[in-house]
Design a protein around this motif. Structure first.
Motif, PDB file in Angstrom:
ATOM      1  N   ALA A 179       0.814  -1.203   0.000  1.00  0.00           N
ATOM      2  CA  ALA A 179       0.000   0.000   0.000  1.00  0.00           C
ATOM      3  C   ALA A 179       0.853   1.261   0.000  1.00  0.00           C
ATOM      4  CB  ALA A 179      -0.924  -0.001   1.209  1.00  0.00           C
ATOM      5  N   THR A 230       1.892  -1.252 -10.645  1.00  0.00           N
ATOM      6  CA  THR A 230       1.310  -0.608  -9.474  1.00  0.00           C
ATOM      7  C   THR A 230       0.831  -1.697  -8.515  1.00  0.00           C
ATOM      8  OG1 THR A 230      -0.886  -0.598 -10.427  1.00  0.00           O
ATOM      9  CG2 THR A 230       0.492   1.330 -10.864  1.00  0.00           C
ATOM     10  N   GLU A 272      -2.003  -2.196  -7.203  1.00  0.00           N
ATOM     11  CA  GLU A 272      -3.295  -2.738  -7.615  1.00  0.00           C
ATOM     12  C   GLU A 272      -3.124  -3.725  -8.763  1.00  0.00           C
ATOM     13  OE1 GLU A 272      -2.638   0.467  -7.197  1.00  0.00           O
ATOM     14  OE2 GLU A 272      -3.971   1.112  -5.578  1.00  0.00           O
ATOM     15  N   HIS A 273      -2.277  -3.349  -9.710  1.00  0.00           N
ATOM     16  CA  HIS A 273      -2.049  -4.198 -10.865  1.00  0.00           C
ATOM     17  C   HIS A 273      -1.457  -5.549 -10.437  1.00  0.00           C
ATOM     18  CE1 HIS A 273      -0.801  -5.505 -14.856  1.00  0.00           C
ATOM     19  NE2 HIS A 273       0.388  -5.766 -14.345  1.00  0.00           N
ATOM     20  N   ALA A 299      -1.465  -6.931  -7.472  1.00  0.00           N
ATOM     21  CA  ALA A 299      -2.338  -7.706  -6.593  1.00  0.00           C
ATOM     22  C   ALA A 299      -3.386  -8.474  -7.387  1.00  0.00           C
ATOM     23  CB  ALA A 299      -3.018  -6.777  -5.592  1.00  0.00           C
ATOM     24  N   SER A 300      -3.765  -7.966  -8.572  1.00  0.00           N
ATOM     25  CA  SER A 300      -4.788  -8.662  -9.332  1.00  0.00           C
ATOM     26  C   SER A 300      -4.186  -9.553 -10.421  1.00  0.00           C
ATOM     27  CB  SER A 300      -5.746  -7.642  -9.964  1.00  0.00           C
ATOM     28  OG  SER A 300      -5.000  -6.744 -10.750  1.00  0.00           O
ATOM     29  N   HIS A 308      -4.914  -9.902  -0.754  1.00  0.00           N
ATOM     30  CA  HIS A 308      -5.087  -8.681  -1.542  1.00  0.00           C
ATOM     31  C   HIS A 308      -6.160  -7.792  -0.963  1.00  0.00           C
ATOM     32  CE1 HIS A 308      -8.792  -8.728  -3.859  1.00  0.00           C
ATOM     33  NE2 HIS A 308      -8.374  -7.630  -4.451  1.00  0.00           N
ATOM     34  N   LEU A 331      -5.076  -4.651   0.829  1.00  0.00           N
ATOM     35  CA  LEU A 331      -4.226  -3.731   0.067  1.00  0.00           C
ATOM     36  C   LEU A 331      -4.418  -2.270   0.431  1.00  0.00           C
ATOM     37  CD1 LEU A 331      -3.903  -3.965  -3.779  1.00  0.00           C
ATOM     38  CD2 LEU A 331      -2.315  -3.043  -2.094  1.00  0.00           C
ATOM     39  N   ALA A 332      -5.644  -1.885   0.639  1.00  0.00           N
ATOM     40  CA  ALA A 332      -5.918  -0.459   0.828  1.00  0.00           C
ATOM     41  C   ALA A 332      -5.448   0.054   2.177  1.00  0.00           C
ATOM     42  CB  ALA A 332      -7.409  -0.201   0.690  1.00  0.00           C
ATOM     43  N   ARG A 389      -3.497   3.355   2.904  1.00  0.00           N
ATOM     44  CA  ARG A 389      -3.437   4.238   1.742  1.00  0.00           C
ATOM     45  C   ARG A 389      -4.433   5.342   1.992  1.00  0.00           C
ATOM     46  NH1 ARG A 389      -1.886   3.632  -4.312  1.00  0.00           N
ATOM     47  NH2 ARG A 389       0.160   3.798  -3.398  1.00  0.00           N
ATOM     48  N   HIS A 443     -12.983  -4.610   1.849  1.00  0.00           N
ATOM     49  CA  HIS A 443     -12.472  -5.371   0.723  1.00  0.00           C
ATOM     50  C   HIS A 443     -12.853  -6.828   0.803  1.00  0.00           C
ATOM     51  CE1 HIS A 443      -9.978  -2.627  -1.695  1.00  0.00           C
ATOM     52  NE2 HIS A 443     -10.171  -1.878  -0.625  1.00  0.00           N
TER      53      HIS A 443
END
Lengths: 268, 259
Positions: free
Chosen positions: B185, B202, B204-205, B207-208, B221, B224-225, B228, B252
Motif C-alpha cells: 500500500a 502498481t 493494484e495491478h 495484486a490482481s 489482496h 491492500l488499501a 493508503r 475489501h
C-alpha cells in the motif's frame, strides 16, 4: 641503582603493559563471544614453546607464529561443517597435547613447563619488559587505528559491508592482536591464565560503562588494580603470583556485579 | 537517469540459480517493493544491488556517485556491548552532533539520542537504523525486511515514516517485505519475485495479476488499501491508523465475497 633493578617494579610494569593491550582486546573477545577463542590460542602457545625450543629460536617468536596459525585456522574453518565451540575445543586440546608430547622430544634442555603454563612474572627481566611493552604498544596501536571499523564489524557483518568495512579483514586484525597478546603474556601469567586476563577485567567493566570506549578504559583500570593487588598480595601471603593476580581480578568482577545488582535494586 | 539498472541479471549461489534474467530500473524518488515467497531471491537481489554479491551474468549499472543507505533486517546487539544511540550513529565514521540530531529527528527518533541500544523497543530500534542510513544523505534507501518483529501498527507507523522521509528528502526507496498488505500500500511500484520477475507494476495491478495470486492466493489482496490514506504525522497515532486499516480490510473482504 635504577628503579628497574627492583624485581617488584619490573613485575608491576610487565603486568601493566599486558593489561594495556589485553583489556581493550578483551572487550572485543567479550562482545564477539570469543572467550573460547582466546583459550584455544593460548593453549596452542605450548606447542609454540616446544617448537621454539626444538628449533632453538626465541620463545616469543615460536609462540607468536603458532598462535597466529591457530587463530587463522580457526577463523577460516569457521562455518564449514562444525560448530565453533567444537572446532575450538578440538584445536585447543589437541594443540596442547601435541605441544606436551613435542616438549618431551626436546633433548638436552630441561624444560620447566610450569613456567609456561603459569608464567613467572617475578622473573621478568629488562629484555622481557621491552618485549612486553613493544608488543603492548603494537596491539593497542592496532586497536586504536582500527577501532571504529572493528566495532562496526562486531555489530553486524552486513552493516559493515554496506559501510565499506570488510568484516573478514577486521576479524584477521583481531586474530593478529590476539596472537600478539598471547605471545607477550606467556611470561607474565602463563598460557592457562591468559584468557582470564582478557575476559575478567572486560566483564567486570561492563556494569559501569555506557559506551564501548569507556568500557575499554574501565577494563584497563580494573586490570591495573588486579595486577597491583595480585603482586602485592602474592608477596604478602607468599602465594604464586600469576594465579593471585587472576584471583584479585575475579574478586573485582564479583564486586562489580554486586554493585550492579544493588544499583538496579535501589533504582526500583 | 535511473539510479540503478539491472539488465538480465543472473546470480548463482552454491551451484543453484537464485536469480534468473532479472531486469529492473529504479527511478529517483520512487518507492518500490519487492515481494515474493521465502527463498525467492529477494535478499539476494538486494545484496546484488548493494554490490555484496557479484552476478554471474548480466549487468548492474549504478548512477555515478550513487549513495545508498542500508537498513538491515533486525540487528542483534550483544548485551555485553554498551552502546548509546549517539555512539551507534558515529559508526564507522564520526558524525557531528547536529547531523546526528537531524537524522534522528527525520527518522522519528529524536528523543532517543542518549538511550542504550539494547534498551530500545523493536520500533525504536528500526527508527535508529533508519536514522543511521539517512546520515549518508542517500539517493537510494534500501530496507531488507526492516519491520520484521514489529506488530502491525508498529510497522505501519514505520512505513509512514519512510513515506515522509521520501517526501522530505526525495530519495528513492527499495524494500523487501513479507508484510504484503502494509508494504504494498505504501509503494509506487511492486515487483513480484520468484527467482525471476513474475510480474510488476502498481500495487493494484500486481495484486490482481494471476502470477501474484498463484503465489499468494487471494487472501492477502483484500488488505491492500490499508494505510493508503492521508495520515497525520503524529507517530503516536497507532490506534487511528489501525482502525482505518481494519475498516478497509472489512470492506475489501466484503467485495471479495460478492465478486
Amino acid at each position: 641503582m635504577s628503579l628497574l633493578d627492583d624485581f617488584m617494579v619490573r613485575a608491576i610494569l610487565a603486568g601493566l603493559g599486558l593489561v594495556i593491550a589485553a583489556a581493550p582486546l578483551g572487550c572485543f573477545v567479550v562482545w564477539r563471544r570469543m572467550a573460547y577463542f582466546g583459550d584455544a590460542t593460548a593453549h596452542a602457545a605450548i606447542l609454540g614453546v616446544a617448537l621454539a625450543l626444538a628449533f632453538n629460536v626465541s620463545i616469543f617468536a615460536g609462540v607468536l607464529v603458532v598462535a597466529l596459525i591457530m587463530a587463522l585456522a580457526v577463523s577460516s574453518l569457521n562455518g564449514r561443517g562444525f560448530a565453533m565451540d567444537t572446532l575450538l575445543g578440538v584445536m585447543a586440546h589437541s594443540s596442547l597435547a601435541f605441544g606436551l608430547v613435542a616438549v618431551s622430544f626436546v633433548h638436552g634442555v630441561r624444560v620447566d613447563l610450569m613456567a609456561y603454563l603459569f608464567g613467572d612474572i617475578l622473573a621478568v627481566g629488562r629484555s622481557d619488559l621491552a618485549v612486553i611493552w613493544v608488543g603492548a604498544a603494537l596491539v593497542s596501536g592496532l586497536l586504536y587505528w582500527r577501532w571504529s571499523a572493528l566495532l562496526t564489524a562486531t555489530l553486524n557483518p552486513d552493516l559493515a559491508m554496506a559501510s565499506g568495512v570488510s568484516p573478514k579483514r577486521e576479524q584477521l586484525i583481531l586474530s593478529l592482536a590476539l596472537a600478539l597478546v598471547v605471545a607477550v603474556a606467556i611470561k607474565v601469567v602463563g598460557t592457562l591464565l591468559i584468557a582470564a586476563m582478557l575476559l575478567i577485567p572486560a566483564a567486570a567493566a561492563r556494569p559501569f560503562a555506557r559506551t564501548p570506549e569507556r568500557m575499554a578504559v574501565i577494563a584497563m583500570v580494573i586490570g591495573g588494580i588486579a595486577i597491583f593487588g595480585g603482586i602485592e598480595g602474592a608477596f604478602a601471603f607468599d602465594t604464586p603470583t600469576g594465579p593471585t593476580i587472576v584471583c584479585v581480578a575475579a574478586l573485582l568482577f564479583v564486586l562489580a556485579n554486586l554493585v550492579r545488582v544493588l544499583r538496579t535494586y535501589s533504582a526500583r | 537517469m535511473s539510479l540503478i539498472t539491472l539488465v538480465n541479471v543472473n546470480v548463482r549461489l552454491g551451484g543453484r540459480t537464485v536469480l534468473e534474467d532479472v531486469s529492473l530500473a529504479l527511478e529517483p524518488g520512487e518507492i518500490v517493493t519487492i515481494v515474493g515467497p521465502n527463498g525467492s531471491g529477494k535478499s539476494t537481489l538486494l545484496r546484488t544491488i548493494i554490490g555484496a554479491i557479484k552476478p554471474s551474468g548480466g549487468t548492474v549499472l549504478r548512477k555515478k556517485g550513487l549513495k545508498i543507505g542500508y537498513v538491515p533486517q533486525k540487528l542483534h546487539i550483544d548485551p555485553t556491548l554498551p552502546l548509546t544511540v549517539r555512539r551507534f550513529l558515529s559508526l564507522p565514521k564520526r558524525v557531528s552532533n547536529d547531523a546526528a540530531h537531524a537524522a534522528l529527528h527525520d527518522a522519528g527518533a529524536g528523543h532517543l539520542c542518549h538511550h542504550q541500544m539494547t534498551d530500545l523497543s523493536g520500533g525504536q530500534f528500526q527508527r535508529v537504523l533508519l536514522a543511521r542510513a539517512l546520515l549518508s544523505k542517500p539517493d537510494l534507501l534500501i530496507l531488507d525486511e526492516a519491520t520484521q518483529g514489529l506488530d502491525q501498527p508498529g510497522s505501519a507507523d514505520f512505513y509512514t515514516q519512510i513515506e515522509s522521509v521520501r517526501r522530505d528528502k526525495g530519495c528513492a526507496v527499495l524494500m523487501v517485505s513479507h508484510e504484503l498488505h502494509v508494504v504494498m500500500a505504501a509503494s509506487d511500484r511492486v515487483i513480484c519475485l520468484n527467482g525471476h520477475v513474475c510480474c510488476h507494476g502498481t500495487p493494484e495491478h500486481v495484486a490482481s495479476a494471476p502470477e501474484y495470486r498463484a503465489l499468494f492466493g487471494n487472501g492477502t489482496h483484500g488488505a491492500l488499501a490499508l494505510y493508503r490514506h492521508e495520515h497525520s504525522h503524529d507517530h503516536c497515532d497507532h490506534d487511528h491508523a489501525h482502525q482505518i486499516g481494519a475498516h478497509q480490510i472489512g470492506e475489501h473482504a466484503h467485495e471479495d465475497q460478492s465478486a
